[in-house]
Design an enzyme around this catalytic site. Structure first.
Site, short mmCIF file in Angstrom:
data_model
loop_
_atom_site.label_atom_id
_atom_site.label_comp_id
_atom_site.label_asym_id
_atom_site.label_seq_id
_atom_site.Cartn_x
_atom_site.Cartn_y
_atom_site.Cartn_z
N ASN A 284 -52.34 -5.29 54.51
CA ASN A 284 -53.02 -4.20 53.80
C ASN A 284 -52.54 -4.49 52.31
OD1 ASN A 284 -54.23 -1.90 52.37
ND2 ASN A 284 -53.34 -0.27 53.61
N ARG B 145 -56.95 -5.33 56.14
CA ARG B 145 -57.94 -3.89 55.69
C ARG B 145 -58.59 -4.63 54.34
NH1 ARG B 145 -55.99 0.74 52.33
NH2 ARG B 145 -57.98 1.98 52.49
N HIS C 54 -62.01 5.39 54.78
CA HIS C 54 -61.32 5.77 55.83
C HIS C 54 -61.94 5.61 57.28
CE1 HIS C 54 -59.50 8.96 53.13
NE2 HIS C 54 -58.54 8.04 52.98
N ARG D 156 -57.18 13.61 42.89
CA ARG D 156 -58.90 13.43 42.73
C ARG D 156 -59.70 14.69 42.76
NH1 ARG D 156 -59.24 8.93 46.88
NH2 ARG D 156 -58.17 7.03 45.97
N GLU E 109 -54.18 3.41 61.56
CA GLU E 109 -55.04 2.50 61.04
C GLU E 109 -54.66 1.14 61.46
OE1 GLU E 109 -55.12 5.19 57.23
OE2 GLU E 109 -57.07 4.15 57.19
#
Ligand code: AMP
Length: 395
Positions: free
Chosen positions: A7, A90, A179, A240, A383
């Site tokens: 990743n 990823r 996601h 965010r 993940e």
């Protein structure tokens, strides 16, 4: 087969070596400050975690250090690179080009590059990681697993914005969602737990981490999700803003004399629960603050939970019902207070929370009562394992 999961960010690189037969993590770690100075953190299964300074001018040196550590005589977990059967990368944005994971060929590499302007901070870094691995591990198959791919099943009524259609035609401005690896992993697991066929289950997955999104999974397919063209839309997140009135941008820009770069920085980095509370983006700090009487910390938690509950409700409507709700990621797995607050809004769906079960942290558990009409679970996401599974399925 052993699968190296990578990743890659612009100055960091997380990795795990996973044995796909046992699904054990043989080693994991992190390269940080790539291009600045360089730091390698490495931990073999059952072994000690070590951190050392290593000069990493580029990602190629970083990956070389990862390979050196994995094959080291003392702390390594494989004898040579031959024992790594594949690499799973990823990749954040696959645009409309990728609806599934895919083996990386020259053509695929170019197609990912073409998605760069949709994720200018992430995709170029992902590609650098792929190139560096290809250089050091020629002949090892590489697979790209996209954050966006799972959501490519959304119907156009869910992914089209109410904007002039030409922006979709010219620039592919639409909802993509993120996601996806986590939403897919958690929704599959949820169907398993409730003992229903994945193809016949209505699940709402709440991936609540520093970045947070919700997904409506109808019969094994994502039919709506809260993040959009970028990860900025939807829930109120760590830093965010999530959904706001778009006209606020002009209003604040004029008042504060800000340009678009400053506005985007504010929306991505200075908003969310951090912005509302003025205290922290981390729920450990926020819950402690609220308990100590910090009013803005309390408001931030309430705003967060209320937005989650509104999305869950809208997705129950979108699917004309819901069998199960799954909470996952850092907040979803650990913050009982948030789960409790969200479930309080969902009584109309027949949801009843088992408060004792809900007090558990970080493990798979049913948190609704036996007579709850909709089942509610905590399902830890993984993940890296999802990427390893996808990679093995393709190679
Ligand atoms: P993630 O992005 O999934 O790694 O989630 C990170 C966020 O989860 C942090 O910013 C915290 O808000 C929250 N979090 C992680 N661990 C805990 C914990 N043990 N207790 C409370 N909140 C946590």
């Amino acid at each position: 087969m052993n699968v190296l999961v990578i990743n890659c960010g612009s100055s960091s690189l997380k990795f795990q070596l996973i044995n796909s037969d046992t699904e054990a993590v043989l080693a994991k770690g992190l390269c940080e400050r790539i291009g600045i100075d360089g730091k390698l953190t490495y931990q073999p299964e059952g072994g000690e975690k070590t951190t050392e300074d290593k000069a990493m001018p580029t990602h190629t040196e970083a990956i070389q250090f990862v390979i050196d550590a994995l094959t080291d005589n003392e702390r390594g977990v494989v004898a040579s690179l031959d024992e790594i059967g594949a690499v799973g990368h990823r990749v954040v944005h696959g645009g409309e080009k990728f609806a599934t994971s895919t083996i990386i060929t020259e053509e695929v590499f170019k197609a990912i590059e073409e998605c760069n302007d949709l994720a200018p901070l992430h995709n170029p870094a992902n590609l650098i990681g792929i190139e560096a691995c290809q250089k050091l591990m020629p002949g090892t198959p590489m697979v790209a697993v996209f954050d966006t791919a799972f959501h490519q099943t959304m119907p156009d009524k869910a992914f089209m914005y109410g904007l002039p259609y030409e922006y979709y035609e010219k620039y592919k401005v639409r909802r993509y969602g993120f996601h996806g690896t986590s939403h897919s992993f958690v929704s599959k697991r949820t169907a398993e737990i409730i003992g229903k066929s994945y193809e016949d289950t209505k699940t709402v997955v709440c991936h609540l981490g520093n970045g947070a999104s919700i997904c409506a999974v109808l019969n094994g397919k994502s039919v709506d999700t809260s993040m959009g063209l970028t990860p900025l839309e939807g829930l109120v997140m760590g830093t965010r803003s999530g959904d706001i009135d778009p006209a606020i941008l002009e209003f604040i820009a004029k008042k504060e004399d800000m340009d678009i770069t400053a506005l985007m920085n504010m929306l991505n980095k200075k908003s969310g629960v951090q912005g509302v509370s003025g205290l922290s983006s981390d729920f450990r700090d926020l819950t402690a603050g609220a308990e100590a009487g910090n009013k803005r910390a309390q408001i931030a938690i309430d705003v967060f939970a209320y937005r989650v509950a509104k999305y869950v409700g809208s997705y129950a409507a979108a699917m004309n019902g819901v069998d199960a709700i799954a909470f996952t990621a850092g907040i979803g797995e650990n913050v009982c207070l948030v789960r409790e607050k969200v479930c309080e809004y969902l009584g109309y769906l027949g949801i009843k929370l088992d408060k004792e079960a809900n007090a558990t942290r970080g493990e798979e558990i049913e948190i609704s009562t036996v007579d709850s009409k909709v089942k509610v679970y905590v399902v830890p996401t993984n993940e890296e394992l999802a990427i390893a599974r996808e990679t093995v399925a393709l190679v």
